[in-house]
Design a protein around this motif. Structure first.
Motif: not given
Length: 485
Positions: A425-449
């Protein structure tokens, strides 16, 4: 006697299963921790948002991989007491302190700074957060240092004496820690971890480039990964060659099994590329070989003599078919990595690194190859050490706990079931995260969230980032293993 032999075999299978399952996570997290440190350093130096985006993208994945490495290491380490209590008793005076050194250095470093790394960018400031990221990266390396020192001592024991009750007693800690095979094993394993990470990052970058070659995050991660593969692959092949020469000196039977040399060769030994080893008849059927090439590689002389397993007591032979083929899998994948790095360099020089789709497909296919190679390397090392746990001194059959085969079989089946459910299950979730493209959002944004969902999925919180059981198994098992973070 037969039941005890079955129990030992089942205990070995159980340890091999748990170590193999565990090892894929630290092999990834060692390199990924360093990659995160590089990304954050580049962001702080250049101010480019793409580096911060990639940092946050891979931080989530690191949290999951780290958490699964911790949990699998805890379960694995319990076997020293349950299935290998005799080994723990006899080798404990040496192995125990080495594990403790890992706890006092790497464990405290990782546990102390992991929470800051995951949750603290908007709370402690950029500089201190970068220090925390560096501390975690250094901690993963230090952990590998101590675990590999312990495993290497089992391969090439040094700096000890044996007391009246058969225990290995330390005489020189410098000789124990820096035993003859340790420098080669450390270099080979850490390079393997960096290559494993580079191949995964490159595969993820290639996946997204095949869908959107204009994605800046995918372009940057693919470029960085191919650069590391280009540099690390040839260095790894050289380090592997040096490690092989060291193994020939200290564990010749292992090299004989790797090479498939049942018979001695007095005027130059062939390099057997492929074949089917027959342990009982001591032959390699359907052999395809290059005359005298093994002597050239191992002795740097075409006509140098090489001994075969016929010179070793048959009771001390490792199981040749497994060692023979696991070694070839590792080496074959190593040369494919070299080819990928070379093609990446060619594409970079031609200015087509982000447009050359065959390269992207090749990189995508090679994504899991690092994991396969490190497992093959571990199998080569550990099966090649048999029939000993402490090479030449303590046999595996004498290291096991006095357990009945049904008890070991029941726990093995339970491990298989739970591991595939939980870590699957953990590996499937990692692959799901990898399947999402990285999107440039700028310096703002809460890393904790951004970091919290995968961190919680891995069972990690800022207050309890690592379980106390990590003190035994470590996050990194023994590269190589033996009854290992």
């Amino acid at each position: 006697m037969f039941e005890q032999a079955d129990a030992v075999l089942l205990a070995r299978i159980q340890f091999a299963f748990t170590v193999s399952f565990h090892f894929i996570f630290p092999a990834f997290s060692i390199g990924l921790a360093s990659y995160l440190a590089v990304l954050e350093a580049l962001w702080l130096k250049t101010g480019r948002d793409v580096y911060l985006t990639l940092f946050k993208y891979w931080l989530k994945i690191f949290a999951l991989a780290f958490g699964m490495g911790v949990v699998s290491g805890i379960v694995m380490s319990y076997q020293f007491g349950t299935n290998w209590s005799v080994f723990s008793d006899k080798a404990g005076p040496v192995i125990g302190p080495l594990m403790a050194y890992e706890v006092m250095t790497a464990f405290f470093l990782e546990a102390g700074f992991l929470g800051v790394m995951l949750f603290g960018m908007n709370r402690v400031g950029r500089g201190l957060h970068f220090v925390a990221t560096l501390a975690v990266a250094v901690g993963t390396f230090i952990s590998a240092f101590w675990i590999l020192s312990a495993n290497s001592w089992m391969q090439t024991p040094a700096g000890f004496s044996i007391n009246d009750v058969g225990q290995f007693v330390p005489e020189s800690w410098l000789e124990i820690i820096f035993n003859p095979s340790f420098p080669y094993r450390l270099a080979h394993t850490v390079l393997a971890a960096y290559l494993t990470t580079a191949l995964v990052v490159g595969a993820v970058g290639a996946w997204h480039l095949l869908r959107d070659r204009a994605n800046e995050g995918a372009r940057v991660m693919f470029s960085m990964a191919m650069g590391l593969v280009m540099v690390a692959a040839p260095i790894q092949i050289f380090a592997g060659d040096m490690h092989g020469l060291n193994t020939l000196e200290h564990q010749p039977a292992k090299v004989m099994a790797m090479e498939g040399h049942f018979q001695s060769h007095r005027d130059g030994a062939p390099l057997i590329l492929f074949g089917i080893p027959d342990q009982e008849r001591a032959t390699v059927d359907y052999e395809i070989s290059i005359p005298k090439a093994s002597s050239l590689i191992l002795k740097h002389d075409l006509n140098a003599p090489l001994d075969g397993l016929e010179t070793v007591d048959r009771a001390d032979w490792p199981y040749v078919p497994i060692v023979f083929w696991s070694f070839r899998i590792m080496v074959g994948l190593g040369f494919l990595m070299l080819a990928l790095g070379g093609l990446g360099l060619l594409a970079r020089l031609r200015g087509t690194l982000h447009q050359w789709r065959p390269l992207h497909r090749f990189a995508l296919v090679m994504g899991p190859s690092g994991f396969v190679a490190v497992i093959a390397g571990w199998v080569t090392t550990e099966v090649g050490r048999q029939p000993f746990t402490v090479y030449g001194l303590l046999r595996t059959a004498q290291s096991a706990s006095p357990l009945d085969a049904p008890a070991v079989a029941a726990s093995l089946l339970a491990f298989i079931l739970v591991y595939f459910i939980v870590f699957g299950a953990g590996t499937i979730y990692i692959l799901k995260l990898m399947g999402k493209p990285p999107q440039i959002t700028g310096p703002a944004g809460d890393m904790e969230d951004d970091a919290q969902p995968p961190v919680r999925a891995a069972g990690i919180t800022p207050a309890s980032s690592v379980s106390p059981g990590r003190a035994i198994g470590g996050q990194h098992g023994t590269h190589e293993g033996g009854p290992r973070r």
